[in-house]
Design a protein around this motif. Structure first.
Motif, mmCIF file in Angstrom:
data_model
loop_
_atom_site.group_PDB
_atom_site.id
_atom_site.type_symbol
_atom_site.label_atom_id
_atom_site.label_comp_id
_atom_site.label_asym_id
_atom_site.label_seq_id
_atom_site.Cartn_x
_atom_site.Cartn_y
_atom_site.Cartn_z
ATOM 1 N N GLU A 4 5.006 2.680 2.724
ATOM 2 C CA GLU A 4 6.188 2.352 1.912
ATOM 3 C C GLU A 4 7.421 3.061 2.454
ATOM 4 O OE1 GLU A 4 5.510 2.578 -2.321
ATOM 5 O OE2 GLU A 4 7.436 3.569 -2.645
ATOM 6 N N GLU A 5 8.539 2.378 2.436
ATOM 7 C CA GLU A 5 9.803 2.904 2.975
ATOM 8 C C GLU A 5 9.557 3.696 4.265
ATOM 9 O OE1 GLU A 5 12.088 4.995 -0.106
ATOM 10 O OE2 GLU A 5 13.354 3.241 -0.217
ATOM 11 N N HIS A 45 7.977 -1.807 -8.075
ATOM 12 C CA HIS A 45 8.112 -0.341 -8.020
ATOM 13 C C HIS A 45 8.302 0.144 -9.447
ATOM 14 C CE1 HIS A 45 10.656 3.335 -7.377
ATOM 15 N NE2 HIS A 45 9.765 3.536 -6.429
ATOM 16 N N ASP A 74 3.454 6.613 0.813
ATOM 17 C CA ASP A 74 4.905 6.498 0.665
ATOM 18 C C ASP A 74 5.592 7.428 1.671
ATOM 19 O OD1 ASP A 74 7.474 6.123 -0.134
ATOM 20 O OD2 ASP A 74 7.120 6.532 -2.270
ATOM 21 N N GLU A 78 12.550 -0.406 -3.288
ATOM 22 C CA GLU A 78 12.968 0.300 -4.494
ATOM 23 C C GLU A 78 14.455 0.652 -4.477
ATOM 24 O OE1 GLU A 78 10.257 3.593 -3.127
ATOM 25 O OE2 GLU A 78 11.616 4.768 -4.364
ATOM 26 N N LYS A 138 -1.466 5.987 -4.927
ATOM 27 C CA LYS A 138 -0.427 6.171 -3.903
ATOM 28 C C LYS A 138 -0.125 7.651 -3.803
ATOM 29 C CE LYS A 138 4.082 4.863 -4.450
ATOM 30 N NZ LYS A 138 5.136 3.864 -4.681
ATOM 31 N N HIS A 169 8.712 7.470 1.904
ATOM 32 C CA HIS A 169 9.811 7.926 1.040
ATOM 33 C C HIS A 169 11.149 8.002 1.782
ATOM 34 C CE1 HIS A 169 11.201 10.215 -2.634
ATOM 35 N NE2 HIS A 169 10.268 9.461 -3.165
HETATM 36 MG MG LIG Z 1 8.736 5.036 -2.893
#
Ligand SMILES: [Mg+2]
Length: 409
Positions: free
Chosen positions: A226-227, A306, A200, A252, A164, A202
């Protein structure tokens, strides 16, 4: 005295618990790079380890432990669910990252104790195994990803099949589309050596750029994004979900079943990523996983714990993975950018070989409890350095744009 005769005050003290092996002590330890370990010992001398790491908020979580220690020393260590319910529900204010991380650390340690007491791995207590190996992914690229190919090759050589990386550096609300071009090149580089890659976002990519980035990435088929937006934006994420075939992962910064419910009901995610050190420990994450599962046509959501954290949290995630049908892959912090030098995933373990990665997977943990052996002397030494002020607790970086305005990290 019968249960019906027990005085109300006895309930508050937990005296109705049979004290076959009461909790004698609950300790917390700050260890580098940024972790908070929990050690629970019983009157019979069984020691369980938990992890309550909440990156950047160590002191707040330790504060929550003052209360947990006062309440639960003397309670039967075997009654994990009742302790969890009491810690969560009795204190009126519930949920959130700080309280839930503290509960997580205590909960994981109690499962470790139960496994050691009964002489079985935790996955046996969670319903038995449904697989023999768990797929994991590692990190490359750091916070400001640049030359990722060499790192990707190193992870491949170490046995990983997936990695990742952060999708981008800091971004403004509306940046030049050129700011996204490097992401595509890096994904192509990593995939060129045969690795899968998760991206990610983030929560640092705002909506105007998130939809562009997701569209640009689609032909390159990342493992997941992700996010893609910040927690709380489930309606906006649902819109994004309808624009891309890339699996969407998040979780997460969600801490309970109540927190994940709106995302499940909105149908806007494919993979839920609860953090076992933030979301109520093994007890709550197992329930979140069951809630997400596809049996009886519920949400059909996979579980990817996570875990950019330490060995105790990682072992707990694997215990879930071995016993949870909809587990898909787990994060592993080996050589993550925060784990610089001598403070890495295996630093505090006597049996690091149990985390060996082969063909992208970690094999079944066979040891009792969590299946790891913690170097307590080293943990205590690290913590002492923190208490004496030689080591500072980790804080996340502060990012500002060229105009001086604060940006998401
Ligand atoms: Mg993350």
């Amino acid at each position: 005295m019968s249960l019906s005769q027990t005085a109300a005050s006895d309930y508050t003290k937990g005296l109705w618990h049979s004290t076959s092996d009461a909790i004698r002590s609950i300790e917390t330890f700050y260890v580098r790079p940024r972790w908070l370990f929990v050690r629970v010992e019983t009157e019979k001398g069984i020691v369980g380890w938990g992890e309550a790491t909440l990156e950047g908020h160590t002191e707040a979580v330790e504060g929550a432990f003052v209360d947990l220690r006062e309440r639960f020393v003397g309670w039967d260590s075997a009654n994990i669910e009742d302790i969890w319910q009491t810690a969560y529900r009795l204190r009126f204010y519930r949920g959130g990252p700080v309280l839930m991380s503290a509960i997580s650390g205590l909960d994981i340690a109690l499962w470790d104790i139960k496994g050691k007491t009964l002489g079985v791995p935790v996955w046996q207590l969670l319903g038995g195994k449904v697989r023999n190996r768990c797929q994991v992914y590692s990190w490359i690229g750091g916070d400001r990803p640049a030359d990722v190919l060499a790192e990707a090759q190193a992870r491949k050589d170490e046995g990983f099949t997936a990695v990742k990386m952060n999708a981008v550096e800091s971004l403004g609300w509306l940046d030049s589309p050129a700011a996204l071009e490097g992401t595509i090149e890096r994904v192509k580089e990593v995939k060129s050596i045969g690795l899968d890659v998760g991206l990610d976002f983030h929560g640092r990519v705002h909506r105007p750029l998130a939809k562009q980035l997701a569209k640009n990435l689609e032909p390159h088929r990342p493992l997941f994004i992700e996010e893609p937006l910040l927690p709380g934006q489930q309606e906006e994420i649902k819109t994004l979900y309808g624009m891309t075939s890339i699996p969407i992962a998040l979780g997460e910064r969600l801490f309970t079943r109540q927190d994940v419910r709106p995302y499940f009901e909105a149908g806007c995610i494919d993979i839920i990523q609860p953090d076992v050190a933030h979301a109520g420990g093994l007890s709550e994450v197992k329930k979140i996983a069951n809630m997400a599962e596809c049996v009886q046509q519920t949400y059909d959501i996979g579980l990817a714990p996570h875990c950019p954290l330490g060995p105790i949290a990682f072992a707990a995630c694997l215990q879930l993975g071995f016993s949870t049908p909809n587990f898909v892959i787990c994060e592993m912090s080996w050589k993550m950018h925060y784990n610089a030098g001598e403070h890495d995933l295996l630093t505090y373990m006597f049996n690091p070989e149990v985390f060996a990665v082969r063909e992208g997977m970690v094999s079944l943990l066979e040891g009792n409890g969590l299946g790891i052996e913690i170097d307590e002397a080293r943990v205590r030494s690290e913590d002492l350095a923190f208490r004496e002020g030689q080591v500072k607790a980790w804080r996340n970086p502060v990012w500002r744009g060229p105009d001086g305005a604060l940006r998401e990290w």
